[in-house]
Each structure stands twice: as structure tokens, then as C-alpha cells.
Design an enzyme around this catalytic site. Structure first.
Site, PDB file in Angstrom:
ATOM      1  N   SER A   1       0.848  -1.203   0.000  1.00 22.70           N
ATOM      2  CA  SER A   1       0.000   0.000   0.000  1.00 22.70           C
ATOM      3  C   SER A   1       0.877   1.243   0.000  1.00 22.70           C
ATOM      4  CB  SER A   1      -0.911   0.002   1.238  1.00 22.70           C
ATOM      5  OG  SER A   1      -1.839  -1.054   1.191  1.00 22.70           O
TER       6      SER A   1
ATOM      7  N   GLU B   1      -2.648  -6.607   7.965  1.00 16.74           N
ATOM      8  CA  GLU B   1      -2.101  -6.341   9.306  1.00 16.74           C
ATOM      9  C   GLU B   1      -2.333  -7.531  10.239  1.00 16.74           C
ATOM     10  OE1 GLU B   1      -2.470  -2.557  11.164  1.00 16.74           O
ATOM     11  OE2 GLU B   1      -2.657  -1.492   9.268  1.00 16.74           O
ATOM     12  N   GLY B   2      -2.221  -8.716   9.660  1.00 16.38           N
ATOM     13  CA  GLY B   2      -2.442  -9.956  10.401  1.00 16.38           C
ATOM     14  C   GLY B   2      -3.833 -10.471  10.142  1.00 16.38           C
TER      15      GLY B   2
ATOM     16  N   ASN C   1      -7.242 -12.392  10.589  1.00 15.49           N
ATOM     17  CA  ASN C   1      -7.948 -12.662  11.843  1.00 15.49           C
ATOM     18  C   ASN C   1      -7.749 -14.096  12.323  1.00 15.49           C
ATOM     19  OD1 ASN C   1      -8.794 -10.051  11.552  1.00 15.49           O
ATOM     20  ND2 ASN C   1     -10.977 -10.498  11.658  1.00 15.49           N
ATOM     21  N   ASP C   2      -7.546 -15.033  11.389  1.00 17.17           N
ATOM     22  CA  ASP C   2      -7.313 -16.418  11.780  1.00 17.17           C
ATOM     23  C   ASP C   2      -5.985 -16.545  12.527  1.00 17.17           C
ATOM     24  OD1 ASP C   2      -9.525 -17.694   9.835  1.00 17.17           O
ATOM     25  OD2 ASP C   2      -8.366 -16.199   8.746  1.00 17.17           O
TER      26      ASP C   2
ATOM     27  N   GLN D   1      -5.568 -26.201  16.581  1.00 10.73           N
ATOM     28  CA  GLN D   1      -6.047 -24.896  16.144  1.00 10.73           C
ATOM     29  C   GLN D   1      -7.551 -24.722  16.317  1.00 10.73           C
ATOM     30  OE1 GLN D   1      -4.620 -23.907  12.218  1.00 10.73           O
ATOM     31  NE2 GLN D   1      -2.498 -23.753  12.912  1.00 10.73           N
TER      32      GLN D   1
END
Length: 644
Positions: free
Chosen positions: A240, A452-453, A455-456, A554
Site C-alpha cells: 500500500s 495487518e495480520g 484474523n485467523d 487450532q
């Protein structure tokens, strides 16, 4: 034209306000300097980084919760870290910035043209929007994290999330590394031009083979023959602002000698790369589902010669730098999306209170009312978390990574839920581009659960990092129990048996101090205490059951993370509503209702998730087997029901 004149008017008003703030800030700085010679008077000088003696900056609320304790000072009372000077500044900034986005920026046109217009970019630079958190000594506005959150909320409320990404990619992650890890010389060199927007910055981590695994980057930098430079080669994708940037925060593998063994290993190092070095190029802007006006490109580095002075942090410490930047930058997303949700709810409510079906306004129907209730609950929780987190960071919290991840997960999913429900309320009209902003915002919001990571991955980060803290606590307990007849062993054994009996009888082993939560919210307090106790017990049981193998479970840890998210939001809304009730705010009773309702619903979800985490292994095995049948042939395998 009219739009240009509106932009100039908003910019001029804002610039006047900023000039006054900087004058006030210089006077305040002078007061601090004078106070240094009179220690007894120092406490009277406002300083947003000072925290009360009761505030525990070392261990965050969630890390403590995993270990079976409530770090109360991290949540109660709801913080109020803004100093008067900054509060006055923000009050002066809000109106012109809101007017700018309402009158002088066209989100629909930006989306269609896939570009932020040059005059809008210039106006944003003149507004100071590219240096919100840069210290004033480097030509920025010097806002706190809380002030930054408030300004990003305005951008989110405008629903132009593409412009939001343009600003955020520059300062939330683009040059954040220089703010956090830069040397004085690096700050002096880069920050003034970055704050003014003369130079744009971007964050270069992602590669074709590197998504959530930041340590697997292939881009490489090696020392030059003269030892004074690093030679960088590689490519980064989906960057970006990469096509606009002059300054690149780049992460690359570098050879590092282990001082203990003398062995050379590859470790990630962070660099500040300047386009003027040569060898840096970028591709055409990517065609994207959403945030289309933001610039997203491939960035290539071909034998870029980087001076040693441009290493950011320490050689080989790039992973730490990357995680520090991302952890620090996540708090702004929650505030921005809170603004977006508020705008969407208002727009859908206008429709619901005017649209008639079957002889009544649709706002009078229970299913529509339930939608608006759920949207309001999620928005209240997201907003409570966003400003709790930002203000704790301003108070000097050193352990906020789990809370920041939770804030990002929750806000991104809440915003998607809100936009989807608003479209449902508006029916076919909400699906149309000619009825903005729903169609555009839905497309824009999809990326927020990924970048930005994802959600999982962040859910696993929350659950496993928290479990690690709990494991250390459990190891200490087990050590004490090795000699159960000692005073330490007897104390540990008695305490553990007492905890288990209390949980078994429906009680809580984790209590808030009296008065932390307003008496009118006592039911919510009880639910938070009981579910926190249940949570700590479940985490302990899972660690005993799976031991180190917990990292491979997980599906189990997802449920643990979801319970953790609900617990933090419960604490945040109870704290905020308590503040509203204590201060007799106009919305106090509404906030009480929101907090009480949220806690009841969250408590039910926590109980379900903890039960599933501990007792659903056969179901998780079935899920794994079903997935393997797909992966075997990369297709959905059941025979067609018509068998043709």
C-alpha cells in the site's frame, strides 16, 4: 471550482487551529523545562505519559486473565489520558476535518477513478494529516495514540476507507518503525519530510511466499565489499502506497554471525530504503475488490545500495521490528471502523424510519429492531475497546499486544456484520451503487479481516500467547507441588483445590475490587467474574491435557480465542458504562443497557466456546477428515444428487 474552494476553506481553518496548538505546546514544553528545576512542582505539569501508581504497565489484562488473575488497573476505571491542551486541539480539529471529508472529498469518485485526486492529497498534507503522531519537534502534530484514534475515526466515518488506507499505510505502519526504533539521526533526517507529506512512506513485508509468516521472507541483503553498505535484492507484493513512496521500510534476510557458536545464519533485518538510492521500481496499481483509490503495487529492489546508517533497529532483529510496528499500529483500525459503523447505522436508520411495508414503518418490526440492537451493541463494544486500548498505550502500558489483536479482530468483523445488516435493512436499494455508501463500503471492508495480520492468525496469536503465559504460571505451581508437605506446597495445593471447588459450584475465583463497576451493572460484573474464572480453569485444563501439543490444536484454540475476545469486550463495556454512570453523562442509561445486554450475550457465547474447546474433539477430527477429502483431489467430492 466549488470543491476546491471548500477544501481551501477547511484547510485554512485547520491550519490556524494547528498553529495555535503548536504555540500552546511550546509554552507547555517551556513549563516542563522550568519544572525540571523545581521537582516539587513537576506533578502539577500535565504529561500524558505519566501514569498513576496503581496502573500496572508490565502485564496486560488479557495475559493476566489467561493466568487466572484480573489485572484490574488495565481496565478499571476507564482511562481518561487526554491532557487539556490536546483535548482543546482535538475539539478545534474535529469540525474542519469533518467538513473537509463531507464537502471536499468524494469517496464514490475516488473509488470509480481508483485514485485519490492530487488536490485532495495536497489538502490532506496541508491539514497535517500525514504526520498526526510525529512529534512537533519534527514538524508533526504530536498527537497521542488517543488523539490519533479520534482523528482516524473521522476518516472512517467519512466511509472513504481507501483514503484511510492511504493515510494509515504511510504513518500507522509506513514510518512507524522510525518512530519506534529509529536513531535520533534517523528521526531528524526522515520525520520532518514524512510529517509534511513531502515524502510518502510504505511498509514492505509481504512477498509471494510470505504472508502471515514474516520470518520466511526471501528478499535478501548482503554486506558490500567495503562493509559500509548493504546490497538489497528482491520483490514485495501488495504494498500500500508503494507507487507513491520515497521511503520504504523493508524487511530482508541478512547473514548474521552467532556470537556464541560463530555460525552464520540468516535472520531478518529491517532497513529504511530511499528511492533516490536507485534500483527501486514498482509495477502498475493492482485491480482490487475494494479500497480502490489506495495505491497498491509490487515493489522491486535490484542491487539497491543501502548505507549501514539506514538499518532500522539491530541487524537480525527485523522480525521484532515488524511485529512491534504491526502491534503498535493495530489500535487505529478499531477507531476508524467505529466511525464507519456509526455512519452506516445512521444511514440505515433513516431508511428504516421512513420505509413503510404492510402498513407500518419497518422500524416498528421486531426483526428490524433486533438488527439495530445487534449493530449498536457491536459498535459500542468496538468503540469501548478502541479507546480503552489507545488510552492505556498513552498511560505507558508495555503489554498490549493481545488487546491490540483482539481490537483488530473484533472491529473488522463487527464492521462487516454492520454493513451486511444495513444492506439487508435497505433491501434491494442497499445493493445498488446509486445508493451509497453500502455497496462500496462492503467491498472496502473485506480486506480488513486480512491485512495487518489475518484474523485467523491473530486468533491463534491471542490464544497461544495467552496459553504460554498460563503455562509458565502452571509450571511454577507444579514446581511448588513437588514438595506438597512444605509450606509453599501446602499453600499451592490448598489454593488449587479451593479454586476447583469454587468453579465446580458455579462461583468465581477472580473478583473485582468493590466499586470498580457501578452498582447498577452488578449483574454484568458477576458474569465477568464467573466467566473469567471459567476461562482460566479451561485454559489450565487444556494445557494439562495437550501439553506442548496445544500449538497443533487450532480448532480448540480458536474457541479459546473467541472466549478471550468476549471477555475483553465485556470488561471494556462495563468500565466505560461505569464511567458514564459515575459522571451522569446524558447517555448513561443507554450505555448501561448496552453494557448489560452485551455482557449477557457474551457470557452465553463464552460458556459455549469453553465447552466446545474441552469436549468437541471428535467433531474437530470430523472437520479435518472432511477437509482432507477436498484436498485429495482439490474438489468437492460427493456424487451429484441426480447422479447425472
Amino acid at each position: 471550482n466549488c470543491a476546491v474552494q471548500q477544501r481551501k476553506c477547511c484547510t485554512a481553518q485547520f491550519a490556524t487551529n494547528v498553529t495555535m496548538l503548536r504555540l500552546n505546546a511550546r509554552l507547555a514544553s517551556r513549563a516542563v523545562a522550568l519544572a525540571a528545576h523545581a521537582p516539587r512542582a513537576l506533578a502539577a505539569v500535565p504529561n500524558r505519559m505519566m501514569s498513576s501508581s496503581a496502573f500496572d504497565a508490565k502485564e496486560g489484562f488479557m495475559r493476566g486473565l489467561f493466568s487466572g488473575k484480573i489485572n484490574e488497573s488495565q481496565v478499571f476505571p476507564y482511562p481518561n489520558s487526554l491532557q487539556e491542551e490536546e483535548r482543546e486541539l482535538l475539539t478545534q480539529m474535529i469540525d474542519p476535518v469533518e467538513r473537509f471529508f463531507e464537502e471536499a472529498n468524494d469517496p464514490t469518485a475516488n473509488d470509480e477513478n481508483e485514485k485519490v485526486p492530487d488536490d485532495v492529497m495536497q489538502s490532506l498534507k496541508e491539514l497535517g494529516a500525514f504526520g498526526l503522531q510525529v512529534p512537533q519537534e519534527y514538524n508533526g502534530l504530536g498527537l497521542s495514540n488517543t488523539g490519533y484514534a479520534r482523528m482516524t475515526e473521522i476518516v472512517g466515518a467519512s466511509t472513504d476507507l481507501g483514503v484511510g488506507i492511504t493515510l494509515g499505510a504511510h504513518q500507522s505502519i509506513g514510518f512507524k518503525g522510525i518512530l519506534l526504533y529509529g536513531t535520533p539521526e534517523q528521526k531528524e533526517k526522515f520525520l520532518p519530510r514524512l510529517a509534511s507529506g513531502e515524502d510518502i512512506a510504505c511498509f514492505c513485508l509481504t512477498e509471494p511466499s510470505t504472508g502471515s509468516d514474516a520470518n520466511s521472507v526471501k528478499t535478501r541483503a548482503v554486506p558490500s565489499d567495503d562493509g559500509e553498505h548493504w546490497i538489497l535484492n528482491g520483490s514485495k507484493i501488495w504494498i500500500s502506497g508503494g507507487g507513491l513512496a520515497e521511503i520504504f521500510t523493508v524487511f530482508a534476510q541478512t547473514p548474521v554471525v552467532d556470537p556464541k557458536t560463530g555460525e552464520t545464519k540468516d535472520k531478518v533485518t529491517a532497513f529504511v530504503v530511499e528511492r533516490k538510492f536507485g534500483g527501486t521500481s514498482h509495477g502498475l496499481p493492482e485491480k482490487k475488490l475494494g479500497i480502490r483509490c489506495s495505491n497498491t503495487v509490487v515493489v522491486n529492489f535490484d542491487n539497491v545500495k543501502i548505507p549501514k546508517a539506514n538499518v532500522l533497529g539491530e541487524v537480525g532483529e527485523g522480525f521484532k521490528v515488524a511485529m512491534g510496528i504491526l502491534n503498535n499500529g493495530r489500535f487505529g483500525m478499531g477507531a476508524a471502523l467505529t466511525g464507519t459503523m456509526k455512519t452506516l447505522i445512521a444511514k440505515a436508520s433513516e431508511h428504516a424510519t421512513q420505509r413503510q411495508q404492510f402498513g407500518s414503518l419497518i422500524s416498528e418490526y421486531g426483526l428490524i429492531q433486533e438488527k439495530f440492537a445487534q449493530m449498536s451493541l457491536k459498535t459500542y463494544a468496538a468503540e469501548s475497546v478502541a479507546y480503552l486500548l489507545a488510552q492505556n498505550m498513552d498511560k505507558g502500558s508495555e503489554d498490549y499486544q493481545l488487546e491490540a489483536a483482539i481490537g483488530k479482530i473484533f472491529a473488522s468483523e463487527a464492521a462487516w456484520f454492520v454493513c451486511d445488516e444495513c444492506i439487508q435493512v435497505c433491501g434491494g436499494l442497499g445493493f445498488m451503487r446509486d445508493y451509497p455508501p453500502f455497496e462500496r463500503v462492503l467491498r472496502d471492508l473485506r480486506i480488513f479481516r486480512i491485512f495487518e495480520g489475518t484474523n485467523d492468525i491473530l486468533r491463534l496469536f491471542v490464544a497461544l500467547t495467552g496459553a504460554q503465559a498460563a503455562g509458565k504460571n502452571l509450571a511454577g505451581l507444579q514446581k511448588a507441588l513437588k514438595n506438597p508437605v512444605s509450606a509453599e506446597g501446602l499453600s499451592a495445593l490448598t489454593g488449587k483445590l479451593g479454586e476447583r471447588f469454587t468453579r465446580a459450584t458455579g462461583g468465581s475465583t477472580m473478583k473485582l475490587s468493590q466499586g470498580s463497576v457501578h452498582s447498577e451493572l452488578s449483574k454484568g460484573q458477576e458474569l465477568l467474574e464467573v466467566r473469567s474464572s471459567d476461562f482460566a480453569g479451561a485454559v489450565e485444563a487444556l494445557l494439562i491435557k495437550y501439553k506442548k501439543g496445544i500449538i497443533h490444536e487450532q480448532m480448540v484454540m480458536k474457541r479459546v480465542a473467541d472466549a478471550a475476545i468476549d471477555l475483553y469486550t465485556m470488561a471494556a463495556v462495563l468500565s466505560r458504562a461505569t464511567q458514564a454512570l459515575n459522571e451522569s453523562r446524558p447517555s448513561a442509561q443507554e450505555e448501561k443497557l448496552l453494557a448489560d445486554t452485551w455482557c449477557r450475550e457474551a457470557s452465553t457465547r463464552i460458556s459455549r466456546n469453553l465447552k466446545e474447546a474441552q469436549n468437541n474433539k471428535s467433531l474437530y477430527n470430523s472437520n479435518a477428515e472432511i477437509a482432507k477429502t477436498v484436498f485429495a483431489d482439490n474438489k468437492y467430492t460427493p456424487v451429484h444428487p441426480l447422479n447425472i
